[in-house]
Motif scaffolding. Structure first.
Motif, PDB file in Angstrom:
ATOM      1  N   VAL A 150      24.822 109.803  83.508  1.00  0.00           N
ATOM      2  CA  VAL A 150      24.401 109.896  82.072  1.00  0.00           C
ATOM      3  C   VAL A 150      24.975 111.355  81.757  1.00  0.00           C
ATOM      4  O   VAL A 150      24.566 112.422  82.398  1.00  0.00           O
ATOM      5  CB  VAL A 150      23.134 109.601  82.116  1.00  0.00           C
ATOM      6  N   PHE A 151      25.741 111.592  80.671  1.00  0.00           N
ATOM      7  CA  PHE A 151      25.723 113.074  80.007  1.00  0.00           C
ATOM      8  C   PHE A 151      25.065 113.179  78.868  1.00  0.00           C
ATOM      9  O   PHE A 151      24.910 112.416  77.978  1.00  0.00           O
ATOM     10  CB  PHE A 151      27.443 112.675  79.540  1.00  0.00           C
ATOM     11  N   TYR A 152      24.294 114.267  79.043  1.00  0.00           N
ATOM     12  CA  TYR A 152      23.064 114.457  77.946  1.00  0.00           C
ATOM     13  C   TYR A 152      23.593 115.669  77.283  1.00  0.00           C
ATOM     14  O   TYR A 152      24.172 116.780  77.580  1.00  0.00           O
ATOM     15  CB  TYR A 152      21.846 114.680  78.745  1.00  0.00           C
ATOM     16  N   GLY A 153      23.315 115.606  76.109  1.00  0.00           N
ATOM     17  CA  GLY A 153      23.486 116.538  74.962  1.00  0.00           C
ATOM     18  C   GLY A 153      21.984 117.216  74.476  1.00  0.00           C
ATOM     19  O   GLY A 153      20.910 116.738  75.253  1.00  0.00           O
ATOM     20  N   PRO A 154      21.809 118.099  73.776  1.00  0.00           N
ATOM     21  CA  PRO A 154      20.575 118.681  73.223  1.00  0.00           C
ATOM     22  C   PRO A 154      19.668 117.399  72.689  1.00  0.00           C
ATOM     23  O   PRO A 154      18.343 117.781  72.783  1.00  0.00           O
ATOM     24  CB  PRO A 154      20.987 119.849  72.304  1.00  0.00           C
ATOM     25  N   ASP A 155      20.334 116.622  72.290  1.00  0.00           N
ATOM     26  CA  ASP A 155      19.393 115.573  71.205  1.00  0.00           C
ATOM     27  C   ASP A 155      19.283 114.103  72.075  1.00  0.00           C
ATOM     28  O   ASP A 155      18.954 113.263  71.533  1.00  0.00           O
ATOM     29  CB  ASP A 155      20.017 115.251  69.968  1.00  0.00           C
ATOM     30  N   GLY A 156      19.751 114.209  73.480  1.00  0.00           N
ATOM     31  CA  GLY A 156      19.621 112.962  74.383  1.00  0.00           C
ATOM     32  C   GLY A 156      21.193 112.609  74.747  1.00  0.00           C
ATOM     33  O   GLY A 156      22.247 113.484  74.733  1.00  0.00           O
ATOM     34  N   PRO A 157      21.317 111.362  75.238  1.00  0.00           N
ATOM     35  CA  PRO A 157      22.519 110.763  75.852  1.00  0.00           C
ATOM     36  C   PRO A 157      23.690 110.746  74.940  1.00  0.00           C
ATOM     37  O   PRO A 157      23.579 110.616  74.002  1.00  0.00           O
ATOM     38  CB  PRO A 157      22.042 109.338  76.415  1.00  0.00           C
ATOM     39  N   LEU A 158      24.886 111.272  75.565  1.00  0.00           N
ATOM     40  CA  LEU A 158      26.172 111.261  74.780  1.00  0.00           C
ATOM     41  C   LEU A 158      27.131 110.224  75.373  1.00  0.00           C
ATOM     42  O   LEU A 158      27.896 109.607  74.635  1.00  0.00           O
ATOM     43  CB  LEU A 158      26.814 112.551  74.599  1.00  0.00           C
TER      44      LEU A 158
END
Length: 226
Positions: A150-158
């Motif tokens: 899983v690739f995560y960003g500041p607001d959750g999964p991308l």
């Protein structure tokens, strides 16, 4: 941070490692979760049971109690008076006896440098609960224990590989240029279909993309998240 005997975490509070990278959070849903820079590393599996108190008891047992003081979960480490819980800089949460010997651990120790690297070099491997993140710390690729990448960003999964539930074994940036997920018995699960590009590497970029680059700098695969 250390939870000494007879100290407690209340719902919504957390104990944090001295380097501030790891946090044991007693959530309002009743789950006790250890978080690293790229997401959760361990949990007590008690979500939905209700939150009352997380207590490092004088007998050495770490116990979760529900909103009506009912027993929910424990580390089964009683009969060890004076023990304490330590959230360590290496990503491990450990209960130690007064003599310094370990009683219980989340067993989530992170390899040196893994959390600071934004590149998965050719021939390198991610094992379950490990990941790499961008240099700016905003984006992370985490290989989860459910087998999902899983690739995560500041607001959750991308982005994710869609392999949750398949089981986790290893995520390998193979020397042939292919990023491959293998199951717990070394069975093939998923890949980026980028073989025949020897020496390629995976880079987690500050712009929110995860990209596989050939040695000449040309991309062969991208998450396409930004």
């Amino acid at each position: 941070m250390t939870l000494h005997p007879e100290t407690a975490l209340r719902p919504g509070s957390a104990a944090t490692s001295p380097n501030s990278r790891y946090r044991l959070h007693y959530q309002t849903d009743g789950n006790l979760v250890l978080y690293g820079p790229d997401g959760p590393l361990w949990d007590s599996g008690s979500n939905g049971r209700g939150a009352g108190a997380c207590i490092m008891q004088a007998d050495g047992n770490l116990v979760l109690y529900g909103p009506n003081d009912e027993y929910v979960w424990d580390t089964e480490t009683d009969n060890n008076p004076g023990s304490r819980l330590v959230i360590q800089d290496d990503g491990n949460a450990v209960i130690y006896r007064p003599d310094g010997s370990p009683l219980w651990a989340t067993e989530t120790c992170q390899p040196p440098g893994s959390a600071d690297s934004h590149v998965l070099q050719s021939g390198s491997t991610l094992t379950p609960t490990h990941g790499i993140r961008s240099a700016n710390g905003l984006y992370g690729l985490l290989y989860q224990t459910d087998g999902n990448l899983v690739f995560y960003g500041p607001d959750g999964p991308l982005w994710d590989s869609g392999t949750n539930g398949r089981g986790a074994g290893a995520c390998i940036m193979q020397p042939d240029g292919n990023l491959v997920l293998y199951g717990p018995h070394d069975e093939y699960v998923w890949d980026t279909e980028t073989d025949n590009n020897p020496g390629s590497r995976l880079v987690i970029q500050d712009d929110g993309n995860a990209v596989i680059y050939r040695p000449d700098g040309n991309p062969t695969w991208v998450t396409g998240t930004h």
